[in-house]
Enzyme design. Structure first.
Site, PDB file in Angstrom:
ATOM      1  N   ASP A 131       0.784  -1.223   0.000  1.00 59.49           N
ATOM      2  CA  ASP A 131       0.000   0.000   0.000  1.00 59.49           C
ATOM      3  C   ASP A 131       0.820   1.281   0.000  1.00 59.49           C
ATOM      4  OD1 ASP A 131      -2.713  -0.886  -0.119  1.00 59.49           O
ATOM      5  OD2 ASP A 131      -2.468  -1.684   1.903  1.00 59.49           O
ATOM      6  N   ASP A 196      -7.489  -4.127  -4.839  1.00 60.31           N
ATOM      7  CA  ASP A 196      -6.992  -2.846  -4.324  1.00 60.31           C
ATOM      8  C   ASP A 196      -5.609  -2.506  -4.884  1.00 60.31           C
ATOM      9  OD1 ASP A 196      -8.537  -4.573  -2.607  1.00 60.31           O
ATOM     10  OD2 ASP A 196      -8.403  -3.098  -0.990  1.00 60.31           O
TER      11      ASP A 196
END
Length: 420
Positions: A131, A196
């Site tokens: 991330d 994601d």
């Protein structure tokens, strides 16, 4: 349950901020020409900017109380929740501050944005999860774009190098989660890849542009191709998690971690999907990526469980619709993606859908009352219902993508490309 078969300076007519409308770069030169013209002082963008200037001041004060720098995530039980630097949401508030600078031209926002961004400098070396794209591109990436701070180039390229350590060559993908720690270690996965992860590829594409090194771009394309091949059902809804064999690249399983069920359509997953493939098209011009984004749009807006106000429930297959929580964060992400998708296709339906979402999110049903909600802009988002985490609360990334969508809308309304 069924199987799923806004580069430009604008002379603002509406007075919505008080700072120098051009600003200054860190090296003393004029800042990049990115500020947003709001022609109609009574329009929806101008009204939201005016609200955000006031509302976010409350949150900013809480984040800097006592000369500290704290990172807000949500507001629960009358308390702002702060997270550590290595939390996946840590870059969104910095990005929100940069967007406020972009929307207003007020140097106050740039000063705070820079302080909060540079607080995250150590993240350029983080390798234990994927991330960093969210964390560093939304902060340093926006800062680089708006202020041309040369040192930010180094941070972005170093972060891309760190993210690239998670590329698994045989499978052709960036491994999302490490399987030796936390709850992920209990799922039996080998190389889990989540939808994601498409949102972290913009960092890689940009790092290749900055550095001239095609390695990052090639990794991003490989990952996009594998996601294109393996993440989608016949109706173009997306699985949340696809697990790969590290040696053969074989798909070992398809499931969910945050959705209702393995074969359900988790709303934020669909949002990451349409946004990620639109970005991939922007950087590559590959028509199959554009078509995939269009296919995902068709799924989202033709699903029988999409509400009239276009703010989706947390999962399109949640069993108790309409008595299920909605997810405003998904709506904001989708709206932002739709504005860019409209620009590439000139399909007015995409623009109309995005405008409708922005209209909905600007009503008291979803936008907070001034001075309430801990200073967050929007209410009623969902983090992860299966984990019992952040249910029906404000979330930092909902606000981030809401402001991004407003920027893109203002640019398109002015006849400009939504992304610079």
């Amino acid at each position: 349950m069924k199987f799923r078969t806004l580069s430009f300076i604008f002379a603002a007519i509406a007075v919505i901020s008080c700072g120098n409308p051009k600003g200054k770069k860190a090296d003393g030169n004029e800042a990049a020409e990115y500020f947003v013209e709001v022609k109609d002082s009574k329009g929806i963008v101008a009204r939201n900017i005016d609200f955000a200037e006031k509302q976010l001041t409350y949150l900013l004060d809480a984040c800097e109380e006592g000369d500290t720098i704290r990172i807000p995530s949500t507001f629960q039980a009358d308390t702002v929740t702060f997270v550590p630097k290595d939390d996946w949401v840590s870059g969104f508030f910095s990005g929100t501050l940069w967007y406020m600078y972009e929307l207003t031209g007020d140097e106050k926002w740039a000063e705070h944005a820079r302080k909060h961004t540079e607080n995250l400098s150590e993240l350029q070396w983080l390798t234990w999860h994927h991330d960093v794209g969210f964390m560093v591109y939304d902060s340093y990436g926006n800062g680089r774009r708006l202020k041309n701070i040369e040192a930010y180039d180094t941070v972005l390229v170093n972060t891309a190098k760190s993210l690239s350590t998670r590329f698994r060559k045989n499978a052709g993908v960036i491994q999302s989660w490490s399987t030796e720690r936390g709850w992920q270690s209990k799922r039996g996965w080998t190389c889990p890849v989540i939808i994601d992860n498409m949102m972290n590829l913009e960092l890689l594409f940009k790092a290749s542009e900055i550095s001239g090194d095609p390695t990052f771009r090639n990794i991003a394309i490989s990952h996009t191709d594998k996601t294109y091949e393996n993440h989608y059902r016949d109706d173009f809804s997306t699985y949340h998690v696809v697990d790969y064999d590290l040696e053969t690249g074989k798909v070992l399983g398809k499931c969910t971690a945050q959705g209702y069920a393995d074969d359900s359509a988790w709303a934020r997953g669909q949002a990451w999907s349409i946004y990620g493939f639109t970005v991939a098209y922007r950087f590559t011009g590959d028509e199959k990526y554009l078509q995939r984004a269009k296919d995902v749009e068709h799924f989202i807006f033709n699903d029988e469980n999409m509400p009239e106000d276009l703010v989706p429930y947390w999962d399109f297959d949640a069993p108790n619709i309409p008595d299920e929580p909605k997810d405003v964060s998904s709506a904001a992400i989708i709206a932002s993606a739709l504005y860019e998708l409209y620009w590439f296709t000139k399909d007015e339906n995409y623009r109309a859908e995005a405008d409708k979402i922005i209209e909905s999110l600007s009503t008291p049903a979803y936008r907070a009352e001034l001075g309430k909600n801990g200073g967050f802009l929007l209410m009623h988002s969902v983090g992860s219902i299966p984990h019992g985490s952040q249910i029906d609360v404000p979330l930092s990334y909902a606000d981030y993508y809401f402001l991004e969508a407003l920027i893109r809308k203002a640019r398109i309304d002015n006849g400009e490309a939504p992304v610079k």
